[in-house]
Scaffold this motif. Sequence first.
Motif, PDB file in Angstrom:
ATOM      1  N   ARG A 143      44.739  34.890  36.162  1.00  0.00           N
ATOM      2  CA  ARG A 143      46.221  35.762  35.923  1.00  0.00           C
ATOM      3  C   ARG A 143      46.813  36.094  37.134  1.00  0.00           C
ATOM      4  O   ARG A 143      45.719  37.641  37.688  1.00  0.00           O
ATOM      5  N   LEU A 144      48.275  36.053  37.888  1.00  0.00           N
ATOM      6  CA  LEU A 144      48.321  36.930  38.985  1.00  0.00           C
ATOM      7  C   LEU A 144      49.930  37.276  39.046  1.00  0.00           C
ATOM      8  O   LEU A 144      50.463  36.007  38.154  1.00  0.00           O
ATOM      9  N   LYS A 145      50.036  38.371  38.670  1.00  0.00           N
ATOM     10  CA  LYS A 145      51.249  38.655  38.565  1.00  0.00           C
ATOM     11  C   LYS A 145      52.114  39.393  39.720  1.00  0.00           C
ATOM     12  O   LYS A 145      51.504  40.128  40.253  1.00  0.00           O
ATOM     13  N   LEU A 146      53.023  39.072  39.894  1.00  0.00           N
ATOM     14  CA  LEU A 146      53.824  39.819  41.079  1.00  0.00           C
ATOM     15  C   LEU A 146      55.113  39.602  41.410  1.00  0.00           C
ATOM     16  O   LEU A 146      55.793  39.599  40.310  1.00  0.00           O
ATOM     17  N   THR A 147      55.338  40.457  42.380  1.00  0.00           N
ATOM     18  CA  THR A 147      57.338  40.470  42.323  1.00  0.00           C
ATOM     19  C   THR A 147      57.490  39.116  43.445  1.00  0.00           C
ATOM     20  O   THR A 147      56.481  38.536  44.411  1.00  0.00           O
ATOM     21  N   TRP A 148      58.892  39.192  43.261  1.00  0.00           N
ATOM     22  CA  TRP A 148      58.466  37.664  44.726  1.00  0.00           C
ATOM     23  C   TRP A 148      60.596  38.485  44.894  1.00  0.00           C
ATOM     24  O   TRP A 148      61.557  38.246  44.214  1.00  0.00           O
ATOM     25  N   GLU A 149      60.248  38.713  45.833  1.00  0.00           N
ATOM     26  CA  GLU A 149      61.551  39.277  46.817  1.00  0.00           C
ATOM     27  C   GLU A 149      62.362  38.608  48.067  1.00  0.00           C
ATOM     28  O   GLU A 149      61.464  37.923  48.673  1.00  0.00           O
ATOM     29  N   PHE A 150      63.243  37.548  47.881  1.00  0.00           N
ATOM     30  CA  PHE A 150      64.145  37.169  48.689  1.00  0.00           C
ATOM     31  C   PHE A 150      65.399  37.837  48.113  1.00  0.00           C
ATOM     32  O   PHE A 150      65.811  37.539  47.544  1.00  0.00           O
ATOM     33  N   GLY A 151      66.326  36.962  49.181  1.00  0.00           N
ATOM     34  CA  GLY A 151      67.633  37.131  50.006  1.00  0.00           C
ATOM     35  C   GLY A 151      68.118  38.541  48.875  1.00  0.00           C
ATOM     36  O   GLY A 151      69.158  38.521  48.361  1.00  0.00           O
TER      37      GLY A 151
END
Length: 212
Positions: A85-93
């Motif tokens: 399991r890998l959980k992360l934020t995705w910061e784009f635009g």
Amino acid sequence: MATPTPESQLTEVTRTVIPAPHGHVISLAQDLPAPPAEVWAALTSADRLALWFGRADGELQDGGRFELPDMETQGTVLSAEEPHRLKLTWEFGGSTSEMELLISEAESGGSRFELRHTVPVDAHWGTFGPAATGCGWDGALYALALHLENPLTDLLSELGGFAASDEGADFTRATADAWAAAHVASGADRKPARKAAVRTAAFYLGEEPDLS
């Protein structure tokens, strides 16, 4: 397991749209012919990612920051539980969303991989629906499947050529259609869901959408 093709990807991937607080979870799940540790390495090793996804840099630990310069994306690792399991934020635009990558052992002897991307219900969602996120991840899962077949091959130029080809355009339209169907299955009205998917495919392909 046979070598992945665009046609096989359309049927091998399970696409689901799940309502969530303040948004929707865009889920893609697929059986892969590799054990969880191998899939984890393909998803988290910078050297491996550079062969099929793009350049990556950062710290794979809780609270670590990462960057994907080719995609102008960065984020924070919220939880890393190797190899499952890998959980992360995705910061784009200028926007931030959350992603979760889940890997489990499959009955086939390989892995069951699921990508969950939680996106907000906003004007972008109203215009493009789940395909805006889903079509991009469909392409990534196809690249991952190809990479696991040939882990030492640099696929990026080949995948770029595919994306620009007629076959690649057909794949984009077909995945957009599949996301329209998943959207309807989640309870969305058929006509707006279909129009959102058409807009998404046209955007990806640089075309004018045919909403007739």
